[in-house]
Design an enzyme around this catalytic site. Sequence first.
Site, PDB file in Angstrom:
ATOM      1  N   LYS A   9      21.941  -7.289 -10.836  1.00  0.00           N
ATOM      2  CA  LYS A   9      22.508  -7.080 -12.172  1.00  0.00           C
ATOM      3  C   LYS A   9      21.490  -7.462 -13.257  1.00  0.00           C
ATOM      4  O   LYS A   9      20.453  -8.064 -12.953  1.00  0.00           O
ATOM      5  CB  LYS A   9      23.806  -7.890 -12.275  1.00  0.00           C
ATOM      6  CG  LYS A   9      24.900  -7.404 -11.310  1.00  0.00           C
ATOM      7  CD  LYS A   9      26.138  -8.297 -11.354  1.00  0.00           C
ATOM      8  CE  LYS A   9      27.261  -7.788 -10.467  1.00  0.00           C
ATOM      9  NZ  LYS A   9      28.445  -8.712 -10.489  1.00  0.00           N
ATOM     10  N   TYR A  49      32.795   0.617 -11.527  1.00  0.00           N
ATOM     11  CA  TYR A  49      33.813  -0.435 -11.411  1.00  0.00           C
ATOM     12  C   TYR A  49      35.224   0.093 -11.671  1.00  0.00           C
ATOM     13  O   TYR A  49      36.101  -0.675 -12.069  1.00  0.00           O
ATOM     14  CB  TYR A  49      33.485  -1.571 -12.384  1.00  0.00           C
ATOM     15  CG  TYR A  49      32.411  -2.532 -11.872  1.00  0.00           C
ATOM     16  CD1 TYR A  49      32.589  -3.252 -10.683  1.00  0.00           C
ATOM     17  CD2 TYR A  49      31.242  -2.740 -12.584  1.00  0.00           C
ATOM     18  CE1 TYR A  49      31.624  -4.136 -10.216  1.00  0.00           C
ATOM     19  CE2 TYR A  49      30.267  -3.629 -12.124  1.00  0.00           C
ATOM     20  CZ  TYR A  49      30.475  -4.328 -10.940  1.00  0.00           C
ATOM     21  OH  TYR A  49      29.516  -5.212 -10.481  1.00  0.00           O
ATOM     22  N   PHE A  57      38.931  -8.822 -17.317  1.00  0.00           N
ATOM     23  CA  PHE A  57      37.481  -9.021 -17.488  1.00  0.00           C
ATOM     24  C   PHE A  57      36.703  -7.709 -17.475  1.00  0.00           C
ATOM     25  O   PHE A  57      35.472  -7.724 -17.596  1.00  0.00           O
ATOM     26  CB  PHE A  57      36.945  -9.962 -16.396  1.00  0.00           C
ATOM     27  CG  PHE A  57      37.198  -9.489 -14.968  1.00  0.00           C
ATOM     28  CD1 PHE A  57      36.357  -8.578 -14.352  1.00  0.00           C
ATOM     29  CD2 PHE A  57      38.291  -9.967 -14.254  1.00  0.00           C
ATOM     30  CE1 PHE A  57      36.588  -8.152 -13.052  1.00  0.00           C
ATOM     31  CE2 PHE A  57      38.530  -9.542 -12.945  1.00  0.00           C
ATOM     32  CZ  PHE A  57      37.676  -8.625 -12.344  1.00  0.00           C
ATOM     33  N   ARG A  85      27.331  -9.080   2.165  1.00  0.00           N
ATOM     34  CA  ARG A  85      28.267  -9.874   1.360  1.00  0.00           C
ATOM     35  C   ARG A  85      28.090 -11.374   1.649  1.00  0.00           C
ATOM     36  O   ARG A  85      28.231 -12.205   0.756  1.00  0.00           O
ATOM     37  CB  ARG A  85      29.714  -9.454   1.646  1.00  0.00           C
ATOM     38  CG  ARG A  85      30.062  -8.036   1.207  1.00  0.00           C
ATOM     39  CD  ARG A  85      30.424  -7.930  -0.249  1.00  0.00           C
ATOM     40  NE  ARG A  85      31.656  -8.596  -0.578  1.00  0.00           N
ATOM     41  CZ  ARG A  85      32.237  -8.509  -1.769  1.00  0.00           C
ATOM     42  NH1 ARG A  85      31.700  -7.759  -2.739  1.00  0.00           N
ATOM     43  NH2 ARG A  85      33.348  -9.150  -2.021  1.00  0.00           N
ATOM     44  N   THR A  91      32.274 -14.400  -4.883  1.00  0.00           N
ATOM     45  CA  THR A  91      32.225 -13.814  -6.227  1.00  0.00           C
ATOM     46  C   THR A  91      31.987 -14.872  -7.298  1.00  0.00           C
ATOM     47  O   THR A  91      31.164 -14.683  -8.194  1.00  0.00           O
ATOM     48  CB  THR A  91      33.548 -13.070  -6.512  1.00  0.00           C
ATOM     49  OG1 THR A  91      33.733 -12.088  -5.494  1.00  0.00           O
ATOM     50  CG2 THR A  91      33.526 -12.407  -7.876  1.00  0.00           C
ATOM     51  N   ARG A 102      24.173 -16.098  -4.724  1.00  0.00           N
ATOM     52  CA  ARG A 102      24.938 -16.617  -5.865  1.00  0.00           C
ATOM     53  C   ARG A 102      25.019 -18.147  -5.814  1.00  0.00           C
ATOM     54  O   ARG A 102      25.005 -18.808  -6.860  1.00  0.00           O
ATOM     55  CB  ARG A 102      26.338 -16.000  -5.879  1.00  0.00           C
ATOM     56  CG  ARG A 102      26.336 -14.533  -6.322  1.00  0.00           C
ATOM     57  CD  ARG A 102      27.676 -13.891  -6.028  1.00  0.00           C
ATOM     58  NE  ARG A 102      27.808 -12.534  -6.556  1.00  0.00           N
ATOM     59  CZ  ARG A 102      28.777 -11.700  -6.178  1.00  0.00           C
ATOM     60  NH1 ARG A 102      29.681 -12.086  -5.281  1.00  0.00           N
ATOM     61  NH2 ARG A 102      28.845 -10.485  -6.693  1.00  0.00           N
ATOM     62  N   ASN A 112      26.793 -13.380 -12.234  1.00  0.00           N
ATOM     63  CA  ASN A 112      26.599 -13.748 -10.820  1.00  0.00           C
ATOM     64  C   ASN A 112      25.529 -12.927 -10.105  1.00  0.00           C
ATOM     65  O   ASN A 112      25.534 -12.811  -8.890  1.00  0.00           O
ATOM     66  CB  ASN A 112      27.944 -13.749 -10.077  1.00  0.00           C
ATOM     67  CG  ASN A 112      28.606 -12.391 -10.028  1.00  0.00           C
ATOM     68  OD1 ASN A 112      28.075 -11.421 -10.590  1.00  0.00           O
ATOM     69  ND2 ASN A 112      29.735 -12.303  -9.359  1.00  0.00           N
ATOM     70  N   HIS A 115      25.422  -7.431  -7.037  1.00  0.00           N
ATOM     71  CA  HIS A 115      26.592  -6.708  -6.501  1.00  0.00           C
ATOM     72  C   HIS A 115      26.283  -6.238  -5.084  1.00  0.00           C
ATOM     73  O   HIS A 115      25.160  -5.831  -4.791  1.00  0.00           O
ATOM     74  CB  HIS A 115      26.870  -5.469  -7.368  1.00  0.00           C
ATOM     75  CG  HIS A 115      27.795  -4.492  -6.711  1.00  0.00           C
ATOM     76  ND1 HIS A 115      29.171  -4.598  -6.784  1.00  0.00           N
ATOM     77  CD2 HIS A 115      27.555  -3.408  -5.919  1.00  0.00           C
ATOM     78  CE1 HIS A 115      29.726  -3.613  -6.076  1.00  0.00           C
ATOM     79  NE2 HIS A 115      28.771  -2.875  -5.551  1.00  0.00           N
ATOM     80  N   GLU A 126      29.620   4.309  -3.370  1.00  0.00           N
ATOM     81  CA  GLU A 126      28.651   3.778  -4.329  1.00  0.00           C
ATOM     82  C   GLU A 126      27.251   4.371  -4.109  1.00  0.00           C
ATOM     83  O   GLU A 126      26.551   4.671  -5.083  1.00  0.00           O
ATOM     84  CB  GLU A 126      28.624   2.247  -4.233  1.00  0.00           C
ATOM     85  CG  GLU A 126      29.929   1.626  -4.739  1.00  0.00           C
ATOM     86  CD  GLU A 126      30.096   0.140  -4.462  1.00  0.00           C
ATOM     87  OE1 GLU A 126      31.142  -0.405  -4.835  1.00  0.00           O
ATOM     88  OE2 GLU A 126      29.192  -0.489  -3.863  1.00  0.00           O
TER      89      GLU A 126
HETATM   90  N1  UDP Z   1      34.196 -10.718 -12.470  1.00  0.00           N
HETATM   91  C1  UDP Z   1      34.390 -11.468 -13.609  1.00  0.00           C
HETATM   92  N2  UDP Z   1      35.503 -12.266 -13.680  1.00  0.00           N
HETATM   93  C2  UDP Z   1      36.414 -12.350 -12.672  1.00  0.00           C
HETATM   94  C3  UDP Z   1      36.205 -11.582 -11.522  1.00  0.00           C
HETATM   95  C4  UDP Z   1      35.075 -10.774 -11.453  1.00  0.00           C
HETATM   96  O1  UDP Z   1      33.586 -11.416 -14.525  1.00  0.00           O
HETATM   97  O2  UDP Z   1      37.391 -13.106 -12.802  1.00  0.00           O
HETATM   98  C5  UDP Z   1      33.008  -9.852 -12.372  1.00  0.00           C
HETATM   99  C6  UDP Z   1      31.914 -10.459 -11.490  1.00  0.00           C
HETATM  100  O3  UDP Z   1      30.654 -10.145 -12.079  1.00  0.00           O
HETATM  101  C7  UDP Z   1      32.118  -9.725 -10.173  1.00  0.00           C
HETATM  102  C8  UDP Z   1      32.524  -8.338 -10.683  1.00  0.00           C
HETATM  103  O4  UDP Z   1      33.360  -8.619 -11.799  1.00  0.00           O
HETATM  104  O5  UDP Z   1      30.938  -9.717  -9.398  1.00  0.00           O
HETATM  105  C9  UDP Z   1      33.276  -7.489  -9.687  1.00  0.00           C
HETATM  106  O6  UDP Z   1      34.400  -8.211  -9.207  1.00  0.00           O
HETATM  107  P1  UDP Z   1      34.754  -8.198  -7.664  1.00  0.00           P
HETATM  108  O7  UDP Z   1      36.090  -8.830  -7.509  1.00  0.00           O
HETATM  109  O8  UDP Z   1      34.577  -6.818  -7.097  1.00  0.00           O
HETATM  110  O9  UDP Z   1      33.665  -9.205  -7.048  1.00  0.00           O
HETATM  111  P2  UDP Z   1      32.381  -8.927  -6.124  1.00  0.00           P
HETATM  112  O10 UDP Z   1      32.725  -7.794  -5.195  1.00  0.00           O
HETATM  113  O11 UDP Z   1      31.227  -8.609  -7.040  1.00  0.00           O
HETATM  114  O12 UDP Z   1      32.147 -10.225  -5.386  1.00  0.00           O
HETATM  115 MG    MG Z   2      33.474  -5.924  -5.638  1.00  0.00          MG
END
Ligand code: UDP
Ligand code: MG
Length: 148
Positions: A9, A49, A57, A85, A91, A102, A112, A115, A126
């Site tokens: 990111k 997204y 958010f 992952r 996350t 992370r 964070n 992705h 994707e």
């Molecule tokens: N995110 C955020 N606040 C939240 C949850 C997610 O800003 O409460 C952002 C964060 O950057 C995250 C992205 O949204 O990586 C996508 O969310 P997801 O639940 O898909 O998490 P990821 O798959 O990236 O772990």
């Molecule tokens: Mg995700």
Amino acid sequence: MEQTFIMIKPDGVQRGLVGEIIGRFEKKGFTLKGLKLLTVERSFAEKHYEDLSSKPFFGGLVEYIISGPVCAMIWEGKKVVTTGRKIIGATNPAESAPGTIRGDYAIDIGRNVIHGSDSVESATKEIGLWFPEGPVNWQSSVHHWVYE
Ligand code: UDP
Ligand code: MG
């Protein structure tokens, strides 16, 4: 062989973490099948997204993703979606284990760093969105030193 979509990111690019992150996937034994640095339009970030569009958010997340260049990648290998992952970590960096990307390099959930696709199905979707030209077709010559 399974593939996943990984994106460093804008904060990861700005903070000079591109080399470190690529190194972690390379050293694990995964194969790089696509790589580009690009800045995406708002509509493209919203499409990436789209499953999160109802979340509170979402607006901030889209602003974050379009705030600077991102490093988009395709990585290939056995179980690369799940293992990718794990390499990335939870996350919320407050809950990401030390040793994960992370866990080592982030503090706030909204910064964070990286992705990674959450399923083989998401990865296919994707990769199709970010790499319409498809992956680079090459085979690593160390394959038999990584896989038995
Ligand atoms: N995110 C955020 N606040 C939240 C949850 C997610 O800003 O409460 C952002 C964060 O950057 C995250 C992205 O949204 O990586 C996508 O969310 P997801 O639940 O898909 O998490 P990821 O798959 O990236 O772990
Ligand atoms: Mg995700």
